[in-house]
Every structure is written in C-alpha cells, then in structure tokens.
Design an enzyme around this catalytic site. Structure first.
Site, PDB file in Angstrom:
ATOM      1  N   LYS A  34     -11.959  -5.307  -0.921  1.00 51.06           N
ATOM      2  CA  LYS A  34     -13.009  -4.306  -1.117  1.00 51.06           C
ATOM      3  C   LYS A  34     -12.479  -2.936  -1.488  1.00 51.06           C
ATOM      4  CE  LYS A  34     -14.040  -4.503   3.579  1.00 51.06           C
ATOM      5  NZ  LYS A  34     -12.753  -4.367   4.266  1.00 51.06           N
ATOM      6  N   LYS A  75       0.821  -1.216   0.000  1.00 48.32           N
ATOM      7  CA  LYS A  75       0.000   0.000   0.000  1.00 48.32           C
ATOM      8  C   LYS A  75       0.850   1.259   0.000  1.00 48.32           C
ATOM      9  CE  LYS A  75      -4.262  -1.821   1.493  1.00 48.32           C
ATOM     10  NZ  LYS A  75      -5.407  -1.755   2.357  1.00 48.32           N
ATOM     11  N   LYS A 117      -6.118 -11.171  -4.354  1.00 48.86           N
ATOM     12  CA  LYS A 117      -7.318 -11.460  -3.559  1.00 48.86           C
ATOM     13  C   LYS A 117      -8.427 -10.461  -3.891  1.00 48.86           C
ATOM     14  CE  LYS A 117      -7.466  -8.715   0.496  1.00 48.86           C
ATOM     15  NZ  LYS A 117      -7.572  -8.482   1.887  1.00 48.86           N
TER      16      LYS A 117
HETATM   17  N1  AQP Z   1     -10.706 -12.208  -0.690  1.00 48.53           N
HETATM   18  C1  AQP Z   1     -10.834 -12.662   0.538  1.00 48.53           C
HETATM   19  N2  AQP Z   1     -10.902 -13.994   0.749  1.00 48.53           N
HETATM   20  C2  AQP Z   1     -11.039 -14.498   2.014  1.00 48.53           C
HETATM   21  N3  AQP Z   1     -11.119 -13.708   3.111  1.00 48.53           N
HETATM   22  C3  AQP Z   1     -11.061 -12.383   2.939  1.00 48.53           C
HETATM   23  N4  AQP Z   1     -11.106 -11.349   3.789  1.00 48.53           N
HETATM   24  C4  AQP Z   1     -10.985 -10.188   3.113  1.00 48.53           C
HETATM   25  N5  AQP Z   1     -10.872 -10.435   1.793  1.00 48.53           N
HETATM   26  C5  AQP Z   1     -10.902 -11.790   1.647  1.00 48.53           C
HETATM   27  C6  AQP Z   1     -11.276 -11.503   5.238  1.00 48.53           C
HETATM   28  O1  AQP Z   1     -12.364 -10.673   5.635  1.00 48.53           O
HETATM   29  C7  AQP Z   1     -12.083 -10.125   6.922  1.00 48.53           C
HETATM   30  C8  AQP Z   1     -12.242  -8.630   6.893  1.00 48.53           C
HETATM   31  O2  AQP Z   1     -11.349  -8.113   5.931  1.00 48.53           O
HETATM   32  P1  AQP Z   1     -10.790  -6.643   6.006  1.00 48.53           P
HETATM   33  O3  AQP Z   1     -11.905  -5.706   6.149  1.00 48.53           O
HETATM   34  O4  AQP Z   1      -9.747  -6.575   7.065  1.00 48.53           O
HETATM   35  O5  AQP Z   1      -9.997  -6.495   4.661  1.00 48.53           O
HETATM   36  P2  AQP Z   1     -10.387  -6.444   3.122  1.00 48.53           P
HETATM   37  O6  AQP Z   1     -11.821  -6.773   2.898  1.00 48.53           O
HETATM   38  O7  AQP Z   1      -9.386  -7.245   2.447  1.00 48.53           O
HETATM   39  O8  AQP Z   1     -10.309  -4.907   2.809  1.00 48.53           O
HETATM   40  P3  AQP Z   1      -9.277  -4.118   1.999  1.00 48.53           P
HETATM   41  O9  AQP Z   1      -9.354  -2.680   2.438  1.00 48.53           O
HETATM   42  O10 AQP Z   1      -9.384  -4.377   0.541  1.00 48.53           O
HETATM   43  O11 AQP Z   1      -8.019  -4.766   2.607  1.00 48.53           O
HETATM   44  P4  AQP Z   1      -6.610  -4.811   2.153  1.00 48.53           P
HETATM   45  O12 AQP Z   1      -6.380  -3.507   1.485  1.00 48.53           O
HETATM   46  O13 AQP Z   1      -5.990  -4.956   3.489  1.00 48.53           O
HETATM   47  O14 AQP Z   1      -6.432  -5.955   1.243  1.00 48.53           O
HETATM   48  C9  AQP Z   1     -10.676 -10.555   7.294  1.00 48.53           C
HETATM   49  O15 AQP Z   1     -10.760 -11.679   8.142  1.00 48.53           O
HETATM   50  C10 AQP Z   1     -10.074 -10.947   5.976  1.00 48.53           C
HETATM   51  O16 AQP Z   1      -9.076 -11.946   6.138  1.00 48.53           O
END
Ligand code: AQP
Length: 331
Positions: free
Chosen positions: A200, A112, A197
C-alpha cells in the site's frame, strides 16, 4: 483457546493484498477459532517520512475497514496500537534483548533504508528498531499464532528468537509464536510489476487495487495488468509471473486452483475480465459496509476505545512480569 495477534499499518489505503493475504482469514476463520486481537499498528507508520494528518486519516480509515470487512468486536479485540502503552513499554525491554546485527539484516530495513537514501532522506532509527516493536506487539499478549502474508515471515522469526532468548536469560515469560499464512494469495503481486508485492505504500497506484477503489478503477487496473509476451494462459510463477498473479487472485476471489483455472482460458483478455468481475464482487459488500460505518465515526471510536481497554488488561500482567524478570524494581 489459542491466542492470535495481527495488524495492519496505516501507511496507505488498504489493498487487495491486505485483504486476500490477511484480513479475509482474520474474519472468516481466526476470529471464530481463537482469542484474537487485531490492531491498526499506527506506530509502525512513523518509520518513514510521513504527514501527521494523513497518518491520522489513514488510521481512522483502517479501523473502519477492519470492521467493514467483518471483524466483530463481540468476537475479537480490535484496537489502535498507540492507545495501548504496553507495546512501547515492552519494546524497550526487547531492544535490550535484541542485537543490532539481527536488525540490520532485516530485508525491509535494507530496502526501505536504500529507498530513503535514494530520495535524499535520512534513515530514521525507528526503521531499524520497528521489528522489535512488532515483536512486542506479538509477545505482550502471549500470542500463539500470527496470521500474516508471506512478507512478514522474517519479522515473526525475530519475535520467536527474542521470546526464546528472553525466556532463557530471565525465566519463562513469553509464549513463542508462529506465523501462519493463507493457502492461496499469501503474496499478491503488483499488477504493473508482478515481481514485487502489492504494497500500500508503494508509489505507483496503477498496479495496486485498493479496497475502496470503485468498480471502474478496479476494471481499469486489472485490464491494464502487465502480462507476458506469450499468449497462452498457463500457471507458472517463474516464466509468467503476471498471469500467475492474476490466476491466484481469481482463485482467491472466486474459488478454484490457479493451475486448473488456467486451462479454462484461451486469452489474457478473457482472464482479466473474469478477474476484474471477481474482485469487484469481493469488494462490493466491504465498500457498502464501509460507507455505513464511515458515517458513524462515534461508533468506530467507541469500538476502538473498548478494544484498547481490553487489550491493556490482557497485556499488562505479562509486560509487568517482563519488567520484573529483567531486573527492574516494581513501581
Ligand atoms: N501483497 C500482499 N499479499 C499478501 N499479503 C499481504 N499483506 C500486505 N501486502 C500483501 C499482508 O497484510 C497484512 C498487513 O500488511 P501491512 O500493513 O503490515 O503491510 P503492507 O500492506 O505491505 O504495507 P506497506 O507499508 O506497503 O508495507 P511494506 O512497506 O512493509 O511492504 C500483513 O499480514 C501482510 O503480510
């Protein structure tokens, strides 16, 4: 009874990855077997360029969705992180326990940070330090288990290291937590880029199924999912990551094993149609309940207020103990 803590950050609309990788297990398993806390970790949404009104909107939506997917405030504690001051109070003490080198090694900081620099933005200090806040989120509650998707493993490792180090230096204060992952769909991949992955906050919405996407949007995204140049449906994450991802989503939504499901398909089109149907069916009840709850904002606010009060009571004794142990005078 073991204690569980986990959270979602309001950096975007919640996705199918969040649901299959985390939320669904919180609802179906974790809230029934443990003393569980689930939080909208809004402070973590401030580490990158952000719009305050959007963060507020997304925090409310995430809180509503946590209830809509089936978290029951009679069984578990659901709250908004910034409503419980103990998290930031403990975070500073843990910053005094963490080393800058271990934070600079965090994959998300590297990725990031590079993204921000590429967009001509400065890198916020909180992007470096937020894993320590996440450790505080976990350690404040004497958490035994942190159910997360695989992407969060490194952060939970840091929480473990900090707990061990703090306990060794200042006396036993924290439980050493461990991460647990779902057996299928621990890592749902972006439909347009199946080597990344489904996140969001990622830019291209085309490869991301949001929990509030309507059935047409879901079908369009799944039918346009990137597959591979071959035609045979086989489960091979290395050689065919796009097809493997679809098979894993199908297994997670409709049951079965990805490898066995593959044998039932002669074309990518048929597989995609079944995946789309399965996802639509999984999302239908969530969306219905979300619409009901969104129409009753006062109820959701009340649940969050009560959850925060309960969380504060649970966190305070341990955070007070950490203050005393590290050498601060009681107030
Ligand atoms: N693609 C995914 N597959 C499985 N598990 C996922 N999680 C997130 N994406 C996947 C799990 O959901 C929980 C909450 O996630 P988060 O809000 O911490 O992160 P995010 O949805 O991945 O949001 P961002 O902002 O897009 O995150 P970054 O930028 O960090 O990648 C967690 O238990 C996560 O493991």
């Amino acid at each position: 009874m073991s204690r569980i803590f986990s959270g979602v950050k309001p950096t975007g609309h919640l996705t199918l990855g969040n649901y299959l990788g985390a939320l669904r297990r919180w609802v179906e398993v974790d809230q029934h077997r443990a003393d569980a806390l689930f939080s909208v970790v809004d402070l973590h949404a401030l580490t990158m360029e952000h719009d305050p009104a959007r963060v507020r909107r997304l925090s409310r939506q995430a809180a509503t969705l946590l209830l809509a997917v089936g978290l029951d405030p009679e069984r578990c504690t659901v709250f908004v992180q910034s409503h419980v001051g103990e998290h930031t109070r403990l975070s500073y003490l843990l910053e005094c326990t963490a080393m800058d080198g271990e934070l600079r090694r965090m994959i998300q900081y590297k990725e990031k940070g590079a993204q921000a620099r590429a967009a001509g933005q400065s890198v916020r200090l909180s992007l470096l330090t937020y894993p320590v806040l996440m450790a505080a989120d976990i350690l404040a509650y004497g958490t035994d288990e942190v159910p997360v998707g695989e992407d969060q493993t490194q952060h939970v490792e840091l929480a473990r290291d900090l707990a061990v180090r703090f306990n060794q230096r200042y006396g036993h204060t924290f439980t050493v937590p461990k991460a647990t992952h779902p057996t299928v769909a621990a890592r749902v991949m972006d439909l347009q880029d199946p080597t990344s992955k489904m996140g969001k906050s990622h830019d291209s919405g085309a490869g991301i199924v949001y929990l509030l996407d309507d059935p047409d949007q879901v079908r369009r995204k799944v039918m346009r999912a990137r597959t591979d140049s071959g035609t045979e449906v086989s489960y091979d994450r290395e050689a065919s990551p796009g097809v493997a991802n679809l098979l894993e989503v199908l297994a997670a939504c409709a049951g079965g094993e990805p490898g066995e499901l593959a044998g039932g398909y002669g074309s990518y089109g048929a597989l995609k149609r079944d995946v789309a149907d399965a996802v639509v069916e999984v999302l239908r009840p969530v969306q219905k309940r979300h619409a009901e709850l969104a129409a009753d904002g006062a109820y959701v606010d009340g649940v969050m207020r009560e959850g925060a009060a309960r969380a504060r009571e649970m966190a305070r004794p341990r955070v007070d103990a950490a203050h005393a142990a590290i050498g601060l005078l009681p107030g």
